[in-house]
Design a protein around this motif. Structure first.
Motif, PDB file in Angstrom:
ATOM      1  N   LYS A  35      -6.079  -4.128  -3.312  1.00  0.00           N
ATOM      2  CA  LYS A  35      -4.649  -4.436  -3.361  1.00  0.00           C
ATOM      3  C   LYS A  35      -4.347  -5.801  -2.744  1.00  0.00           C
ATOM      4  N   ARG A  53      -5.274  -8.344  -5.318  1.00  0.00           N
ATOM      5  CA  ARG A  53      -4.253  -8.411  -6.369  1.00  0.00           C
ATOM      6  C   ARG A  53      -3.063  -9.252  -5.932  1.00  0.00           C
ATOM      7  N   LEU A  74       0.813  -1.215   0.000  1.00  0.00           N
ATOM      8  CA  LEU A  74       0.000   0.000   0.000  1.00  0.00           C
ATOM      9  C   LEU A  74       0.851   1.272   0.000  1.00  0.00           C
ATOM     10  N   THR A  99      -9.677   0.265  -1.412  1.00  0.00           N
ATOM     11  CA  THR A  99      -8.310   0.171  -1.928  1.00  0.00           C
ATOM     12  C   THR A  99      -7.539  -0.938  -1.226  1.00  0.00           C
ATOM     13  N   GLU A 147      -0.056   4.188  -2.401  1.00  0.00           N
ATOM     14  CA  GLU A 147      -1.438   4.675  -2.414  1.00  0.00           C
ATOM     15  C   GLU A 147      -1.532   6.004  -1.669  1.00  0.00           C
TER      16      GLU A 147
END
Length: 359
Positions: free
Chosen positions: A70, A73, A55, A66, A58
């Motif tokens: 993430k 992902r 992160l 978010t 970000e």
């Protein structure tokens, strides 16, 4: 001999997935995360775990969505590394894991389209592990026949979808019937494939898939009470595997109330505790539907934790993926509670069971 041959083709990837398994967050880490005052503190605490600096780039203020995106992902990247380096039959086994995400994506899109949700938003919500090239075309299908012939016939879900074509219209009830018909066909197919693998994999996956089938049978039964779904339709949605099959399934197909479901589950020792109410709650010793679902989900997690420490088994890959998915949901829940200033909710954090069905 089985151990020797397993390591020849799969020893490296089993070692990789065990490394992934070691990086799963533990109770101590969760406790630390729940003490965070804000999401910036949450981000800093996560950086000290296996998530690292995922992160770091970000911008602030960071959002719950978010964090979940993430983390997903990261799961996808790890899973794809396993799939790209796998050989048969492990590669096909990993493909089967993605089919469940494909089903969820299909149902998400046709449900969202039915309720006139924004197409771009729907596609963004699709899970990456369940993505396929013709997925966006689902947003323009108006009938089940069109959905099948123009989009799904050439996908891995094509064979599962054949029994859904009789539902001509796309309405909320038929969509739920389609969802559960697809899962029934998927679980039976996955189960049959695992029987061909032999050894520890067959034993472990039979246990996991049988439990998943039984959980779906119980959920379908309870959530169809008081709806227009007939008992004959209900019975056709039940997978033909599991510890409740066939006698338990036959009784649940005719059930009219929760007490009858409880009586059927009493026949399986592992399921008896599902209907006991938590200490200090209302309901003379009987769990409600939400408590029942939570208990079944916890049992699945317990089974997966055990199976990730077994050796020479493809079930390790399946269980790690399930535990990672649960971890992401938990992180998103904790982050949302922090963002909303509702940290007291951690006492009864819900896990957001993915497979719950409503009619």
């Amino acid at each position: 001999m089985e151990m020797i041959s397993f390591n020849i083709a799969n020893g490296y990837l089993e070692g990789v997935v065990r490394g992934y398994r070691a990086g799963l967050l533990n109770a101590s880490t969760y406790q630390t995360l729940t003490q965070c005052e804000n999401l910036e503190d949450f981000r800093m605490q996560l950086s000290a775990t296996d998530y690292g600096n995922f992160l770091a780039n970000e911008p602030s203020p960071i959002s719950t969505s978010t964090i979940a995106e993430k983390a997903t992902r990261k799961l996808v990247a790890e899973f794809e590394y396993l799939r790209q380096n796998a050989v048969e039959p492990l590669s096909t086994f990993l493909d089967y894991i993605t089919y469940a995400y494909m089903i969820d994506n299909v149902i998400l899109l046709i449900t969202g389209t039915l309720h006139e949700r924004d197409t771009h938003e729907l596609l963004e919500r699709c899970h990456p592990l369940g993505w396929f090239d013709t997925l966006p075309a689902l947003c323009v299908a108006s009938t089940v026949e069109e959905l099948y012939q123009s989009v799904l016939v050439e996908t891995p879900l094509g064979p599962y979808f054949r029994d859904c074509v009789s539902a001509a219209d796309l309405d909320d009830l038929n969509i739920e019937i389609i969802r559960n018909t697809l899962y029934k066909a998927y679980l039976e197919d996955f189960y049959n494939f695992c029987q061909t693998l032999g050894g520890v994999t067959t034993d472990a996956m039979s246990e996991l898939l049988a439990f998943e089938a039984d959980r779906r049978v119980i959920n379908i039964t309870i959530n169809s009470f008081g709806t227009s779904l007939s008992k004959e339709q209900r019975a056709r949605l039940f997978p033909t595997i599991g510890k409740l099959y066939p006698a338990g399934n036959n009784q649940l197909a005719k059930a009219d109330e929760l007490e009858q479901v409880k009586a059927v589950c009493e026949l399986v020792p592992e399921y008896r505790a599902f209907f006991d109410a938590a200490p200090g709650t209302a309901g003379a010793g009987e769990a409600n539907a939400d408590q029942l679902e939570d208990k079944m989900f916890k049992e699945e997690s317990r089974m997966n934790k055990i199976l990730t420490i077994q050796q020479f088994s493809y079930a390790t890959f399946y269980s790690w993926c399930k535990l990672k998915e649960q971890e992401i949901r938990t992180l998103a829940w904790i982050a949302e509670c922090i963002a909303q200033g509702a940290r007291g909710e951690f006492v009864h954090a819900r896990s957001g069971v993915r497979n719950r069905c409503t009619f």
